[in-house]
Design a protein around this motif. Structure first.
Motif, mmCIF file in Angstrom:
data_model
loop_
_atom_site.group_PDB
_atom_site.id
_atom_site.type_symbol
_atom_site.label_atom_id
_atom_site.label_comp_id
_atom_site.label_asym_id
_atom_site.label_seq_id
_atom_site.Cartn_x
_atom_site.Cartn_y
_atom_site.Cartn_z
ATOM 1 N N GLU A 143 0.839 -1.208 0.000
ATOM 2 C CA GLU A 143 0.000 0.000 0.000
ATOM 3 C C GLU A 143 0.866 1.247 0.000
ATOM 4 O O GLU A 143 1.786 1.369 0.790
ATOM 5 N N THR A 145 0.794 5.777 -1.314
ATOM 6 C CA THR A 145 -0.111 6.894 -1.604
ATOM 7 C C THR A 145 -0.376 6.963 -3.108
ATOM 8 O O THR A 145 0.392 6.433 -3.917
ATOM 9 N N LEU A 146 -1.435 7.656 -3.435
ATOM 10 C CA LEU A 146 -1.783 7.869 -4.840
ATOM 11 C C LEU A 146 -0.611 8.495 -5.582
ATOM 12 O O LEU A 146 -0.247 8.084 -6.683
ATOM 13 N N HIS A 164 -6.449 -8.000 -2.528
ATOM 14 C CA HIS A 164 -7.309 -7.368 -1.513
ATOM 15 C C HIS A 164 -7.408 -8.264 -0.277
ATOM 16 O O HIS A 164 -7.861 -7.833 0.766
ATOM 17 N N ASP A 183 -10.885 -1.258 3.601
ATOM 18 C CA ASP A 183 -11.258 -0.059 2.837
ATOM 19 C C ASP A 183 -10.027 0.579 2.205
ATOM 20 O O ASP A 183 -10.029 0.987 1.049
ATOM 21 N N LYS A 184 -8.966 0.666 3.003
ATOM 22 C CA LYS A 184 -7.719 1.276 2.505
ATOM 23 C C LYS A 184 -7.161 0.443 1.348
ATOM 24 O O LYS A 184 -6.740 0.969 0.312
ATOM 25 N N ARG A 185 -7.150 -0.865 1.570
ATOM 26 C CA ARG A 185 -6.624 -1.782 0.550
ATOM 27 C C ARG A 185 -7.397 -1.615 -0.766
ATOM 28 O O ARG A 185 -6.822 -1.523 -1.838
ATOM 29 N N LYS A 186 -8.719 -1.588 -0.635
ATOM 30 C CA LYS A 186 -9.548 -1.459 -1.850
ATOM 31 C C LYS A 186 -9.316 -0.104 -2.513
ATOM 32 O O LYS A 186 -9.258 -0.009 -3.734
ATOM 33 N N GLN A 187 -9.178 0.964 -1.696
ATOM 34 C CA GLN A 187 -8.940 2.286 -2.265
ATOM 35 C C GLN A 187 -7.647 2.291 -3.078
ATOM 36 O O GLN A 187 -7.580 2.867 -4.164
ATOM 37 N N CYS A 188 -6.603 1.619 -2.540
ATOM 38 C CA CYS A 188 -5.333 1.531 -3.289
ATOM 39 C C CYS A 188 -5.586 0.902 -4.656
ATOM 40 O O CYS A 188 -5.040 1.346 -5.672
ATOM 41 N N TRP A 190 -8.380 0.849 -6.423
ATOM 42 C CA TRP A 190 -9.068 1.803 -7.313
ATOM 43 C C TRP A 190 -8.083 2.846 -7.816
ATOM 44 O O TRP A 190 -8.118 3.242 -8.977
ATOM 45 N N ASP A 191 -7.196 3.316 -6.938
ATOM 46 C CA ASP A 191 -6.188 4.303 -7.346
ATOM 47 C C ASP A 191 -5.323 3.735 -8.473
ATOM 48 O O ASP A 191 -5.087 4.389 -9.489
#
Ligand code: SAM
Ligand code: FES
Length: 351
Positions: A143, A145-146, A164, A183-188, A190-191
């Motif tokens: 993980e 940052t964007l 995930h 949630d964080k994992r999934k957001q990564c 999507w990013d």
């Protein structure tokens, strides 16, 4: 039981299954249903990939990790893990050997190791791209940052693998310490997809506490994300982790999930994983016959192989890269497939 066959037909017709339907399929499967599924999975595998299996050269470049995932042998709390990092020269040497063996994708995987700063990682990606412009680079470094992902993409990385692990929030909490969240994992993920990486997710089969309902959620999440790759393999205990005494996942369920994934997203890049080969001597061949189309032989220097010990009894830790390559093409040839020597991009994105 006819309705289970109907669900497989529905999946093949590109219809979405409900969570309840996924649970029914997974809970009530038997060997006949699996046979029916695998036959269809192979049909789609052949349609998009013929009999070609893509090979990725895996370079496990660091086993230092700041995380403490309960299942993982290189977790921070494992004081007995012998830690190592490859130098940039050593990584380049792995690529050199791999290129000579015909690999056109290099996968750099490691723990979340801050020693490899953003600048160092970008430098490594740039060096590999400069020396091997015809190769794809896959990163699997956890993980970030964007902005970090964006910069790695700009530096030349093509693909990113970040499983995930489990789509269910509570189950995620059972597998990871506080501070890590699904949630964080999934957001990564999507990013990564938004940036333009060929993106890979995945999960372990048979991880502690996993139920058919969790697997159903995994399938729903994957359908929503529409990744380019999905890596799944059985959970295998590691003796120095909190899950040392938990039972391992089964070959049977892993194969069934591979077949379902092939039917749900037929163009997927779907590896027959080392973990599958670890719990069954013919596990990778069986994975291919269930719909997988990628193998990831190890290119790490033989001297560090044993140290990247995510789980017990990991295979191929004593072999040189060339031996792994030969062994895999022999195995794949025996079941009527061939090892492909090209980048092996996701079909729709092929340059
Ligand atoms: N640090 C990066 C990350 O988190 O994505 C990459 C390395 S991590 C070790 C790669 C994958 O190994 C994880 O996503 C996990 O699914 C798998 N893994 C770890 N421990 C395992 C175990 N005991 N059995 C099976 N798979 C395992
Ligand atoms: Fe970080 Fe496994 S806990 S790689």
């Amino acid at each position: 039981m006819d309705f289970l066959y109907g669900l497989i037909d529905k999946l093949e017709a590109a219809s979405h299954l409900t969570k309840e339907e996924w649970v029914q399929l997974i809970e009530n499967r038997d060997s006949q249903l699996s046979g029916y599924l695998f036959q269809k999975a192979r049909k789609w595998q052949r349609r998009y990939f013929s009999n070609r299996i893509y090979a990725r050269g895996l370079i496990e470049f660091t086993n230092y990790c700041k995380n403490d995932c309960y299942y993982c042998g290189i977790r921070r709390s494992n004081q007995d893990a012998a830690r190592y990092r490859l130098t940039e020269d050593e990584i380049m040497e792995c690529c050199h050997i791999g290129y000579g063996l015909g690999f056109r994708t290099f996968v750099l995987q490691g723990g979340e190791d801050g020693w490899f700063t953003q600048e160092k990682l970008e430098g490594i990606v740039r060096s590999i791209k400069a020396s091997y412009p015809d190769c794809a680079i896959t990163l699997s470094i956890g993980e970030r940052t964007l902005e970090s992902y964006q910069r790695l993409f700009q530096a030349g990385a093509d693909r990113y693998l970040l499983r995930h692990e489990t789509a269910d929030t509570a189950h995620y909490g059972r597998l990871h310490p506080p501070g890590l969240s699904s949630d964080k994992r999934k957001q990564c993920l999507w990013d990564l997809k938004g940036i333009g990486f060929q993106t890979g997710t995945g999960f372990m089969v048979g991880s502690p506490g996993q139920t058919p309902s969790h697997l159903a959620e995994d399938m729903l999440f994957i359908r929503e994300l529409e990744p380019h790759m999905v890596g799944i393999g059985p959970f295998i205990p590691h003796h120095d982790t909190p899950f040392a005494n938990e039972p391992q996942g089964t070959v049977e369920l892993t194969l069934f999930m591979i077949g379902l994934l092939r039917l749900m997203l037929p163009k997927l890049l779907l590896p027959a994983t080392t973990a599958l080969g670890t719990i069954d001597p013919n596990g990778r061949e069986k994975g291919i016959q269930a719909g997988a189309n990628v193998v990831m032989p190890n290119l790490s220097p033989a001297s560090v192989r044993k140290k990247y010990e995510l789980y017990d009894n990991k295979i191929c830790t004593g072999d040189e890269a060339a031996e792994c390559r030969m062994c895999l093409s022999r195995r794949i040839g025996r079941i009527g497939y061939e090892l492909a020597v090209d980048r092996g991009d996701y079909p729709a994105d092929a340059p």
